[in-house]
Design a protein around this motif. Structure first.
Motif, PDB file in Angstrom:
ATOM      1  N   MET A   1      -7.754  10.940   3.033  1.00 20.93           N
ATOM      2  CA  MET A   1      -8.323   9.665   2.496  1.00 20.93           C
ATOM      3  C   MET A   1      -9.628   8.952   3.055  1.00 20.93           C
ATOM      4  N   GLN A   3     -12.283   8.143   1.551  1.00 20.91           N
ATOM      5  CA  GLN A   3     -12.962   7.907   0.740  1.00 20.91           C
ATOM      6  C   GLN A   3     -12.420   6.042   0.369  1.00 20.91           C
ATOM      7  N   SER A   4     -10.796   5.973   1.437  1.00 20.21           N
ATOM      8  CA  SER A   4     -11.158   5.115   0.920  1.00 20.21           C
ATOM      9  C   SER A   4     -11.599   3.733   2.245  1.00 20.21           C
ATOM     10  N   ARG A   7      -9.670  -2.613   4.898  1.00 21.48           N
ATOM     11  CA  ARG A   7      -8.944  -3.639   4.632  1.00 21.48           C
ATOM     12  C   ARG A   7      -9.078  -4.932   5.697  1.00 21.48           C
ATOM     13  N   LYS A   9      -6.881  -8.644   6.652  1.00 14.96           N
ATOM     14  CA  LYS A   9      -6.269  -9.785   5.983  1.00 14.96           C
ATOM     15  C   LYS A   9      -6.359 -11.060   6.789  1.00 14.96           C
ATOM     16  N   LYS A  23      -4.775  -8.999  10.703  1.00 18.97           N
ATOM     17  CA  LYS A  23      -4.646  -7.167  10.450  1.00 18.97           C
ATOM     18  C   LYS A  23      -6.193  -6.390  10.017  1.00 18.97           C
ATOM     19  N   THR A  25      -7.130  -2.438   7.891  1.00 13.92           N
ATOM     20  CA  THR A  25      -6.215  -0.916   8.310  1.00 13.92           C
ATOM     21  C   THR A  25      -7.754  -0.760   7.724  1.00 13.92           C
ATOM     22  N   GLY A  27      -9.067   3.972   5.874  1.00  8.02           N
ATOM     23  CA  GLY A  27      -8.269   4.751   5.810  1.00  8.02           C
ATOM     24  C   GLY A  27      -8.907   5.826   6.027  1.00  8.02           C
ATOM     25  N   TYR A  74      -4.209   1.254  11.880  1.00  7.90           N
ATOM     26  CA  TYR A  74      -3.615   0.003  11.418  1.00  7.90           C
ATOM     27  C   TYR A  74      -3.682  -0.738  12.955  1.00  7.90           C
TER      28      TYR A  74
ATOM     29  N   LEU B   5       4.819  10.034   3.097  1.00  7.02           N
ATOM     30  CA  LEU B   5       4.333   8.919   3.638  1.00  7.02           C
ATOM     31  C   LEU B   5       4.156   8.149   1.658  1.00  7.02           C
ATOM     32  N   ASP B  40       5.603  -5.237   3.704  1.00  7.56           N
ATOM     33  CA  ASP B  40       4.193  -4.991   3.171  1.00  7.56           C
ATOM     34  C   ASP B  40       3.031  -4.363   3.165  1.00  7.56           C
ATOM     35  N   ASP B  41       2.436  -4.720   1.421  1.00  7.18           N
ATOM     36  CA  ASP B  41       1.680  -3.908   0.739  1.00  7.18           C
ATOM     37  C   ASP B  41       0.404  -3.749   2.079  1.00  7.18           C
ATOM     38  N   PHE B  42       0.620  -4.613   2.951  1.00  8.03           N
ATOM     39  CA  PHE B  42      -1.151  -4.369   3.934  1.00  8.03           C
ATOM     40  C   PHE B  42      -0.738  -3.101   4.748  1.00  8.03           C
ATOM     41  N   ALA B  43       0.543  -3.147   5.402  1.00  8.93           N
ATOM     42  CA  ALA B  43       0.450  -2.577   6.699  1.00  8.93           C
ATOM     43  C   ALA B  43       1.505  -1.046   5.826  1.00  8.93           C
ATOM     44  N   ASN B  44       1.937  -0.744   4.661  1.00  2.28           N
ATOM     45  CA  ASN B  44       2.238   0.661   4.441  1.00  2.28           C
ATOM     46  C   ASN B  44       1.527   1.258   3.883  1.00  2.28           C
ATOM     47  N   MET B  47      -0.385   2.109   0.267  1.00  2.26           N
ATOM     48  CA  MET B  47      -1.024   2.095  -0.367  1.00  2.26           C
ATOM     49  C   MET B  47      -1.989   2.017  -0.042  1.00  2.26           C
ATOM     50  N   LEU B  48      -2.930   3.078   0.694  1.00  2.00           N
ATOM     51  CA  LEU B  48      -4.160   3.639   0.468  1.00  2.00           C
ATOM     52  C   LEU B  48      -3.875   4.220  -0.162  1.00  2.00           C
ATOM     53  N   TRP B  49      -2.976   5.228  -0.555  1.00  2.00           N
ATOM     54  CA  TRP B  49      -2.715   6.863  -1.714  1.00  2.00           C
ATOM     55  C   TRP B  49      -2.836   5.331  -3.303  1.00  2.00           C
ATOM     56  N   GLU B  51      -4.586   3.034  -3.664  1.00  2.00           N
ATOM     57  CA  GLU B  51      -5.719   3.004  -3.951  1.00  2.00           C
ATOM     58  C   GLU B  51      -6.208   3.836  -4.569  1.00  2.00           C
ATOM     59  N   THR B  52      -6.536   5.466  -3.844  1.00  2.00           N
ATOM     60  CA  THR B  52      -7.021   6.368  -4.438  1.00  2.00           C
ATOM     61  C   THR B  52      -6.381   6.871  -6.066  1.00  2.00           C
TER      62      THR B  52
END
Lengths: 108, 164
Positions: A1, A3-4, A7, A9, A23, A25, A27, A74, B5, B40-44, B47-49, B51-52
């Motif tokens: 991960m 490359q992520s 982010r 909020k 918040k 997070t 990658g 996170y 995940l 929560d899309d932010f905490a999930n 969602m990193l995947w 994005e990939t």
């Protein structure tokens, strides 16, 4: 991960004196340095070792991270909103690179 | 772990009411804390995947110089597609899942190397495609060529059988 991107909020607006949650997070593999590859050679440590958040240039949150922090870390924390301004976030990697993100909040 | 995940994210597919009340989404079994992370899309972390996968969708690869998008267009055109997988594919002559479908496209359409199983790109694209069907009920066909083979469904019998 790896490359992520990072982010964050933050509420776009807040009342003066309100407590807001920030918040974040990012990658990242957070390779602990404890693991070995299939040939038995240790996989070198590569983690984010420092997180820093400033608001209008003033430090408001800092933490040192260690190898037990999970992959894709996170982090959330709270702040009392007193003025309009910009948050700047920085994650410092073992290799010296710094991932950055910003967020704005309007207080009033 | 990464696969768990990515799959955890996908559990949210099928939350919407089913016609058959006996069928429940796995999501409905999760603890409220687990659900709140998934909601929560932010905490999930899944969602990193996503994005990939979103990046991989638009990235050209292989000898054809095509990306997924070159043939399939914008990703929202794939809405509902993932609900039908696993699915019988005439070109493969067997029932395949989403990952195998992606790799078939890579080999045949893009003339690219198939992604390695469990690779970030394959997990990412799968999560991204399933994301397009978020909230839709799963609708997998189990008749016609996708019908179970006669030997399938025997697992319970075999498992309970005492060795002679």
């Amino acid at each position: 991960m790896t490359q992520s991107t990072a982010r964050v909020k933050v509420p776009a607006t807040a009342a003066k004196g309100e407590i807001v949650e920030i918040k974040t997070t990012i990658g990242h593999d957070m390779e602990s340095g404890q693991r070995k590859d299939k040939d038995g050679n240790p996989i070198p440590r590569k983690i984010i070792n420092k997180f820093l958040c400033t608001f209008n240039g003033k430090e408001i949150f800092r933490s040192d991270w260690y190898p037990a922090i999970s992959a894709n870390p996170y982090l959330s924390f709270f702040m009392r909103a007193t003025e309009t301004g910009r948050f700047e976030f920085a994650w410092t990697d073992d290799d010296g690179s710094v991932a950055k993100a910003t967020a704005d909040i309007t207080v009033g | 772990m990464k696969r768990i995940l990515a799959v955890a994210l996908l559990v949210s597919i099928g939350i919407s009411a089913h016609a058959d009340p006996a069928k429940r989404s796995g999501y409905s079994y999760a603890e409220p804390e687990t659900r709140s992370i998934q909601d929560d899309d932010f905490a999930n972390p899944g969602m990193l995947w996503v994005e990939t996968g979103e990046k991989a969708w638009a990235t050209a690869d292989g000898e054809s110089g095509k990306s997924c998008q070159s043939c399939h267009g914008a990703a929202d055109g794939m809405k509902g597609v993932a609900t039908h997988y696993p699915k019988f594919a005439a070109s493969a002559g067997k029932v395949i899942d989403m990952e195998q479908r992606i790799n078939l496209c890579r080999e045949n359409g893009m003339k690219a190397k198939p992604y390695k199983w469990e690779s970030q790109e394959l997990l990412g694209l799968t999560a991204f495609l399933k994301m397009q069907s978020r909230g839709m009920p799963v609708s997998v066909s189990i008749d016609g060529p996708a019908a179970p083979l006669p030997c399938q469904g025997q697992g319970r019998v075999l498992s309970a059988a005492r060795p002679a």
